[in-house]
Scaffold this motif. Structure first.
Motif, PDB file in Angstrom:
ATOM      1  N   ASN A 122      13.156  -6.912   0.354  1.00  0.00           N
ATOM      2  CA  ASN A 122      12.859  -8.212  -0.573  1.00  0.00           C
ATOM      3  C   ASN A 122      13.611  -8.509  -1.915  1.00  0.00           C
ATOM      4  N   SER A 149       3.588 -10.616  -5.574  1.00  0.00           N
ATOM      5  CA  SER A 149       3.393 -11.390  -4.433  1.00  0.00           C
ATOM      6  C   SER A 149       3.913 -10.572  -3.282  1.00  0.00           C
ATOM      7  N   VAL A 150       5.092 -10.046  -3.349  1.00  0.00           N
ATOM      8  CA  VAL A 150       5.557  -9.178  -2.378  1.00  0.00           C
ATOM      9  C   VAL A 150       4.564  -8.118  -1.986  1.00  0.00           C
ATOM     10  N   LYS A 153       1.402  -8.095  -2.493  1.00  0.00           N
ATOM     11  CA  LYS A 153       0.263  -8.513  -2.007  1.00  0.00           C
ATOM     12  C   LYS A 153       0.277  -8.900  -0.578  1.00  0.00           C
ATOM     13  N   GLN A 154       1.567  -9.476  -0.288  1.00  0.00           N
ATOM     14  CA  GLN A 154       1.834  -9.999   1.174  1.00  0.00           C
ATOM     15  C   GLN A 154       1.590  -8.514   1.942  1.00  0.00           C
ATOM     16  N   LYS A 155       2.406  -7.617   1.575  1.00  0.00           N
ATOM     17  CA  LYS A 155       2.413  -6.174   2.138  1.00  0.00           C
ATOM     18  C   LYS A 155       1.057  -5.593   2.259  1.00  0.00           C
ATOM     19  N   SER A 170      -2.020  -7.192   2.277  1.00  0.00           N
ATOM     20  CA  SER A 170      -2.724  -8.166   3.465  1.00  0.00           C
ATOM     21  C   SER A 170      -2.281  -7.887   4.756  1.00  0.00           C
ATOM     22  N   GLY A 171      -0.898  -7.817   5.071  1.00  0.00           N
ATOM     23  CA  GLY A 171      -0.532  -7.417   6.168  1.00  0.00           C
ATOM     24  C   GLY A 171      -1.011  -6.080   6.773  1.00  0.00           C
TER      25      GLY A 171
END
Lengths: 364, 364
Positions: A323, A354-355, A357-359, A361-362
């Motif tokens: 990213n 945010s990057v 958080k994305q990871k 939650s994934g």
């Protein structure tokens, strides 16, 4: 990288176990968010630019002359700012050069050097270059330095305060006592990040002949690109350092870097605001990281060392890199499952959060 | 200056016979005509100023980032200019730093170093710093270098070409033969002044693995104030040097100095005109000095070494100083009755000539 002696016959055989320092990646691509080498997100005071442009407009021809050999005018400005004498100050080409010259002047030929097991990884590189025997001392369980674990045999000691990698600071009282109780050890405090903790040992140079304090313009002063570092110590120590420097390179600090450093030192308002913003962002960033499950060491520097209970550091580092975010990972150390992240601007932190958080939650 | 070990107990005992280099006076007073440290009277190409101002106007924020660790972009430009490969080039903080790192990488720990009895007086300072045993070799009666007088035992050799202090150059053929016939000696040619002779050994790096050529931006490129030096050699030698540098200081060349050096390297026209003017002024100055009775050594550099049959060098130096002209005198050497004078602008030479004429007519 280890240089093998058989690589070619002309290399100094003392250097066949050299392990040069490997700095964090310098990707020259503005698409990357660079949070891996603790640079200042705001850069230097605008006065720095103005001073250089003014010089070039009026006295550009002076580029032809050698700079001041001892950086007299910069030392005077620093002395005024820190309420020391200018003969208690040495200036060099970045604090790395100042450190290397200190190692050569005061650590080499004097027995064993001690530094923390987890610290600025440039120290062992310099020590190997100058054949200085060294041992490391342990950190406490909370990652703070444990000065009582330094071997009594050591003739010299160096540590950053706040410590590199962890960001954890020792109190000045603890350092004061240690310096006082060890008058035969030469002790260097590397204050590269001290401005972010608001606590400094500089005043101790007036009390003890066995302490040197190293600082830099690369972090809090925002000018890593211009290579200016400095240190404070008693006049005899500074005189020794000058003699070593004048046997190595008479003019290490160039004219524009000197002007820039003078200008940066004088702009107190920019400096104070810059520090305040970074310290505030550090609190915010720490809280947000904790909210999403990270453990964050209590940092007094412009970076945080973090780890996540479920996601591995190398996985996170790779994900951030994909990213276009650079952070620092130290795979060979006891913090191999941690990442060190520079405090950028608030929006930089938000992009990174945010990057992450994305990871996370994934991964749920 | 010799540092006594008893001065304080924390100094590296190996350094108790240090004799730091003493550079020529840097008087920061534009009333003085400064012809003592071989600076370029015309300064760098005007493109240098333009490049820096443009950078500061558009990308000033990049001052906050560390510079390129290996000066990649500058090495590429130098490689193109000299028709070498960029991995045959090393860049440092002035040629003095490049020399010091070379001494540490290739001279230390390898036996005896040889350099001329009369040469750049920084060499013995570096040698003492790194405990390198050295011997000096004689000059011929005409002050040219006599490479046959180098002791066969020496493991390494360094000399400037043209030689410092005298300005006399050896032919490249002589150097080529010497390097070829001594494959076990590491040989460094210090070409600080080579641009003023139009003869360079750089192409020899493709023929021999035992030669390094050091050059600088401080003399012919007119930017002593910005501290950039470089050297050429085989890739294994350059790799060794990089490893040493990365154990000493990862970022020795700053962002603005790098931009300046790139810009100066690209402006061939300015460079050629600058050299041509200095060479022409050197001829004029030499003739005029000879007219008033001086002996002038045949110089291939941007300075001349001169002596007068009746007037002592120290008397002349003092007289010039009273008239606000700085020249260099080397009282401790076999040229103690000579003065070294930098080639300035033609009008600088005329000012100096008129002061000398006055003194000489007074002495008649």
């Amino acid at each position: 990288m280890t240089i093998k002696n058989d690589k070619h016959k002309f290399l100094n055989p003392n250097l066949n176990t050299l392990e040069p320092y490997v700095p964090g990646k310098q990707i020259n691509d503005s698409e990357y968010l660079k949070l891996n080498t603790n640079e200042n997100p705001f850069g230097p005071s605008p006065c720095v630019k103005e001073t250089i442009v003014k010089f070039l407009e009026n006295s550009e021809a002076l580029l032809r002359l050698y700079p001041e050999s001892e950086s007299d005018s910069l030392r005077e400005v620093i002395a005024k700012k820190f309420a020391t004498k200018s003969d208690q100050i040495f200036v060099g080409n970045g604090s790395d050069e100042v450190l290397s010259l200190c190692f050569l002047a005061f650590f080499a030929g004097r027995g064993c050097l001690s530094f923390p097991e987890l610290t600025y990884s440039f120290y062992p590189s310099i020590a190997k270059l100058f054949k200085i025997p060294f041992s490391t001392f342990q950190l406490k369980k909370d990652f703070s330095l444990d000065l009582t674990s330094i071997t009594p045999d050591s003739k010299s000691v160096i540590f950053p305060n706040p410590n590199a990698i962890t960001g954890i600071a020792l109190s000045i009282d603890v350092i004061d006592r240690f310096v006082k109780e060890n008058p035969d050890k030469l002790i260097i405090i590397d204050e590269a990040y001290a401005d972010f903790s608001k606590d400094s040992c500089v005043y101790l140079i007036n009390n003890y002949p066995n302490i040197l304090i190293v600082q830099t313009f690369s972090k809090s002063r925002g000018m890593a690109g211009l290579r200016v570092g400095f240190c404070f110590g008693s006049k005899p120590l500074i005189d020794g350092l000058k003699a070593v420097k004048n046997s190595f390179n008479s003019y290490p600090v160039d004219t524009l870097a000197t002007l820039a450093a003078i200008s940066a030192t004088k702009d107190d308002l920019w400096f104070e605001n810059n520090i305040a913003t970074i310290v505030k962002t550090r609190s915010y960033f720490t809280q947000e990281l904790e909210k999403i499950g990270f453990r964050v060491l209590p940092s007094s520097a412009n970076f945080v060392l973090i780890t996540h209970p479920r996601l591995k550091a190398d996985t996170l580092r790779d994900h951030l890199f994909k990213n276009k975010i650079l952070v620092r990972h130290f795979p060979e150390t006891r913090v191999s499952n941690w990442l060190r992240i520079t405090i950028g601007k608030r929006e930089d932190c938000d992009v990174l959060l945010s990057v992450l958080k994305q990871k996370i939650s994934g991964a749920n």
